[in-house]
Scaffold this motif. Structure first.
Motif, PDB file in Angstrom:
ATOM      1  N   ARG A   9       0.694  -1.126  -0.051  1.00 53.19           N
ATOM      2  CA  ARG A   9       0.070   0.088  -0.026  1.00 53.19           C
ATOM      3  C   ARG A   9       0.904   1.103   0.000  1.00 53.19           C
ATOM      4  NH1 ARG A   9       2.194   2.698   3.890  1.00 53.19           N
ATOM      5  NH2 ARG A   9       1.292   2.484   6.119  1.00 53.19           N
ATOM      6  N   ALA A  11       0.295   5.170   1.439  1.00 52.00           N
ATOM      7  CA  ALA A  11      -0.710   5.883   2.383  1.00 52.00           C
ATOM      8  C   ALA A  11      -0.352   7.094   2.681  1.00 52.00           C
ATOM      9  CB  ALA A  11      -0.797   4.882   3.470  1.00 52.00           C
ATOM     10  N   PRO A  12      -0.636   7.961   1.689  1.00 48.34           N
ATOM     11  CA  PRO A  12      -0.184   9.378   1.792  1.00 48.34           C
ATOM     12  C   PRO A  12      -1.280  10.171   2.566  1.00 48.34           C
ATOM     13  CG  PRO A  12      -1.209   9.465  -0.399  1.00 48.34           C
ATOM     14  CD  PRO A  12      -0.876   7.718   0.253  1.00 48.34           C
ATOM     15  N   SER A  13      -0.758  11.214   3.430  1.00 42.61           N
ATOM     16  CA  SER A  13      -1.665  12.079   4.020  1.00 42.61           C
ATOM     17  C   SER A  13      -1.869  13.230   3.336  1.00 42.61           C
ATOM     18  CB  SER A  13      -1.236  12.779   5.329  1.00 42.61           C
ATOM     19  OG  SER A  13      -0.798  11.664   6.105  1.00 42.61           O
ATOM     20  N   ASP A  45      -4.876   8.969   3.944  1.00 38.00           N
ATOM     21  CA  ASP A  45      -4.985   9.208   5.444  1.00 38.00           C
ATOM     22  C   ASP A  45      -5.395  10.338   5.954  1.00 38.00           C
ATOM     23  OD1 ASP A  45      -3.692   6.616   5.766  1.00 38.00           O
ATOM     24  OD2 ASP A  45      -1.991   7.196   6.407  1.00 38.00           O
ATOM     25  N   TYR A 175      -3.138   9.204  14.397  1.00 37.12           N
ATOM     26  CA  TYR A 175      -2.615   8.305  13.061  1.00 37.12           C
ATOM     27  C   TYR A 175      -2.178   7.190  13.549  1.00 37.12           C
ATOM     28  CZ  TYR A 175       1.363   7.037  10.570  1.00 37.12           C
ATOM     29  OH  TYR A 175       2.429   6.162   9.944  1.00 37.12           O
ATOM     30  N   CYS A 179      -3.330   4.125  11.520  1.00 36.94           N
ATOM     31  CA  CYS A 179      -2.558   3.270  10.626  1.00 36.94           C
ATOM     32  C   CYS A 179      -2.575   1.889  11.102  1.00 36.94           C
ATOM     33  CB  CYS A 179      -1.469   4.109  10.623  1.00 36.94           C
ATOM     34  SG  CYS A 179      -0.206   3.467   9.370  1.00 36.94           S
ATOM     35  N   ARG A 192       7.734   2.076   3.671  1.00 41.94           N
ATOM     36  CA  ARG A 192       7.630   3.433   3.866  1.00 41.94           C
ATOM     37  C   ARG A 192       8.908   4.023   4.146  1.00 41.94           C
ATOM     38  NH1 ARG A 192       3.622   3.160   8.809  1.00 41.94           N
ATOM     39  NH2 ARG A 192       4.901   2.024  10.369  1.00 41.94           N
ATOM     40  N   LEU A 196       9.427   6.960   9.696  1.00 39.08           N
ATOM     41  CA  LEU A 196       8.434   6.440  10.483  1.00 39.08           C
ATOM     42  C   LEU A 196       8.635   5.284  11.209  1.00 39.08           C
ATOM     43  CD1 LEU A 196       5.771   6.812   7.449  1.00 39.08           C
ATOM     44  CD2 LEU A 196       5.619   7.918   9.766  1.00 39.08           C
TER      45      LEU A 196
HETATM   46  N1  GLU Z   1      -0.054   9.015   5.966  1.00 35.88           N
HETATM   47  C1  GLU Z   1       1.171   9.033   6.937  1.00 35.88           C
HETATM   48  C2  GLU Z   1       2.169   9.903   5.875  1.00 35.88           C
HETATM   49  O1  GLU Z   1       1.888  10.412   4.900  1.00 35.88           O
HETATM   50  C3  GLU Z   1       1.789   7.692   6.967  1.00 35.88           C
HETATM   51  C4  GLU Z   1       2.367   7.020   5.782  1.00 35.88           C
HETATM   52  C5  GLU Z   1       2.620   5.569   5.910  1.00 35.88           C
HETATM   53  O2  GLU Z   1       2.535   5.129   7.188  1.00 35.88           O
HETATM   54  O3  GLU Z   1       3.185   5.010   4.822  1.00 35.88           O
HETATM   55  O4  GLU Z   1       3.175  10.267   6.675  1.00 35.88           O
END
Ligand code: GLU
Length: 290
Positions: A9, A11-13, A45, A175, A179, A192, A196
């Protein structure tokens, strides 16, 4: 693992435009999934409206299409999944690991990890929001996992992480909780940025407490600008929409340590990239200059 079991996946904010750092995470997760015949999902996200940039939820998919990404199924929006987060919150509550935290930001200055100040305010049911206090979960065990790029990771309670917020003072789910719940819901591989990594420790612990499946993790190096800052909206990273597509894809490919490709179109880039991708070639540092 069969190809059907691999689910990656991105998962951009929706806090801004996609920048080169976002492209790296999208590319690494996409190539890894596709090279193993797996599926690749896009999740927005959007659980934090105060930080959202209006129209980012439209711009992000548009940029991904421009760069030639093809995701499976419909885009998932966290804002549509609040019932699920609520169920998991209840489940944490039943496990007696939630407490109300009244600490202000100011009181926590100087503490790398939450010092446990409000631990005695354990809750037996989810309290009504009052705008004054957050809900935290007691982090009561160390966490260890193997990162496919960065190697063995361990997080020691108190030293590397502490009790984490699951519902913020402004009554939004955190978050970390959203998440963790989403990645445990059918995602097999989370690839990612290394920024993180500390959050991953917390998320794995949340998944353990909730009895959920823990995905496999791989953290890629984050891209730094010439001032050695991580590319982000805060450091005014340029939107990838303003960059030429193929040269930018090739630059990201090179950043990820992959072997040179001789391609002349976006389509042939992806064909060649998916065939040539090796996760083992991604540098195992946490950051490098772009
Ligand atoms: N949505 C968060 C971000 O953009 C988390 C990204 C992720 O967990 O890959 O920083």
């Amino acid at each position: 693992m069969t190809s059907a079991d691999y689910v990656g996946r991105f998962a951009p904010s929706p806090t801004g435009h996609l920048h080169f750092g976002s492209l790296l995470a999208a590319m690494a997760s996409y190539c890894d999934a596709r090279s193993q015949g797996g599926s690749w999902l896009v999740r927005i996200d959007d659980i934090d409206p105060p930080r959202a940039m209006p129209c980012a939820t439209t711009l992000i998919p548009r940029s991904l299409i421009r760069y030639g990404f093809q995701w499976d199924g419909e885009i998932v929006f966290q804002s549509a999944r609040t019932q699920l987060y609520q169920q998991h919150l209840l489940s944490l509550c039943k496990k007696n690991v939630l407490f109300l935290c009244h600490c202000t930001r100011k009181e926590l200055i100087g503490h790398a990890n939450y010092p446990g100040t409000c631990r005695q305010h354990r809750v037996e049911k989810i309290p009504e929001p009052n705008g004054q206090s957050a809900l935290r979960v007691l982090i009561n065990a160390n966490v260890a996992f193997d990162d496919l790029i960065q190697g063995p990771q361990s997080f020691i309670v108190g030293a590397h992480f502490g009790d984490t917020v699951v519902v913020r003072r402004d009554d939004l789910f955190s978050y970390a909780l959203c998440c963790a719940v989403d990645d445990a819901d059918g995602i097999s591989h989370v690839i990612r940025g290394s920024d993180l990594l500390p959050t991953t420790g917390v998320q794995v612990r949340l998944m353990q407490l909730l009895g959920l499946n823990i995905p496999t993790y791989a953290h890629i190096p984050v891209a730094l600008n010439a001032d050695q800052q991580k590319l982000s909206k805060q450091t005014l990273a340029d939107p990838i929409d303003e960059m030429p597509v193929l040269p930018t894809l090739l630059r990201a490919w090179q950043f990820l340590g992959q072997t040179e490709l001789n391609v002349h179109s976006v389509e042939s880039f992806w064909q060649a990239a998916i065939a040539a991708w090796r996760l083992s070639r991604v540098p195992n540092c946490q950051s490098q200059e772009q």
